[in-house]
Design an enzyme around this catalytic site. Sequence first.
Site, PDB file in Angstrom:
ATOM      1  N   HIS A 115       0.852  -1.192   0.000  1.00 29.22           N
ATOM      2  CA  HIS A 115       0.000   0.000   0.000  1.00 29.22           C
ATOM      3  C   HIS A 115       0.888   1.242   0.000  1.00 29.22           C
ATOM      4  O   HIS A 115       1.871   1.296   0.747  1.00 29.22           O
ATOM      5  CB  HIS A 115      -0.908  -0.007   1.236  1.00 29.22           C
ATOM      6  CG  HIS A 115      -1.833   1.154   1.273  1.00 29.22           C
ATOM      7  ND1 HIS A 115      -2.960   1.228   0.483  1.00 29.22           N
ATOM      8  CD2 HIS A 115      -1.786   2.319   1.953  1.00 29.22           C
ATOM      9  CE1 HIS A 115      -3.572   2.382   0.695  1.00 29.22           C
ATOM     10  NE2 HIS A 115      -2.872   3.063   1.585  1.00 29.22           N
ATOM     11  N   THR A 147      -5.849  -8.794   6.031  1.00 33.60           N
ATOM     12  CA  THR A 147      -6.931  -9.234   6.908  1.00 33.60           C
ATOM     13  C   THR A 147      -8.225  -8.657   6.321  1.00 33.60           C
ATOM     14  O   THR A 147      -8.157  -7.832   5.398  1.00 33.60           O
ATOM     15  CB  THR A 147      -6.703  -8.729   8.351  1.00 33.60           C
ATOM     16  OG1 THR A 147      -6.563  -7.315   8.298  1.00 33.60           O
ATOM     17  CG2 THR A 147      -5.454  -9.352   8.970  1.00 33.60           C
TER      18      THR A 147
END
Length: 223
Positions: A115, A147
């Site tokens: 990211h 997650t």
Amino acid sequence: MSGANQPATAAVLISGSGSNLQSLIDAIHNGDTALLTTLVISNKAQAKGLQRARKAGIPALCLENRNFDDRRKFDRALARIIDAHRPDMLILAGFMHILSPEFVSRYRGRILNIHPSLLPAYPGLNTHQRVIDNKETWHGCTVHFVTPALDAGPPVIAGRLPVAGNDTAASLAARVLKIEHRIYPIAANLLALGRIRCENDRVFLDNEPLPEPIIYRNGTIKP
Ligand code: GRF
């Protein structure tokens, strides 16, 4: 994760340019990693990363999510393709699709994402512009385990750089991307070697808890 002298296999999921995929392909070609990319899947037919994969001799498929009326149906079709290839791990490399909790649970502990921000700061889109707007002094990118919560999984490596007074969103994006290309192969290799694992949303490195991500700065790694 790799068996006796066998490299760990990865499916790489992309949507666009695939420059992070290229950094993994280069690491494999240079013999710098215990990873073998055995499958590339794009959810966009025009993704340049598909050509990069084919050029490297990696099977590359397109499964367009716009052809599915529901996210879970797409995710189930995606999982069927992945499972047919039985990769050890999944690498999200600019994959612009929010995965369902069911999909993430199926591969939990075996999915990495990169990211373009120093997570937990700036999850979501337009990270570089938001960093400029908020006059941040530091920016970077983070490789993290995936997650179900978006961009919120535990971080493994963070690449940091100072924001310059004359930086624009475009200049920051270019500098951050260069760091992404350094840290993603390192993190993927750690997972391929079984040196990192994620348990109960905590990362372990060489069986020791890793409370803070490994920091990459100025070309140097600091565990
Ligand atoms: C990268 O900035 C990555 O952090 C983000 O999407 C971009 C993908 O770039 N998730 P590429 O397709 O790997 O060139």
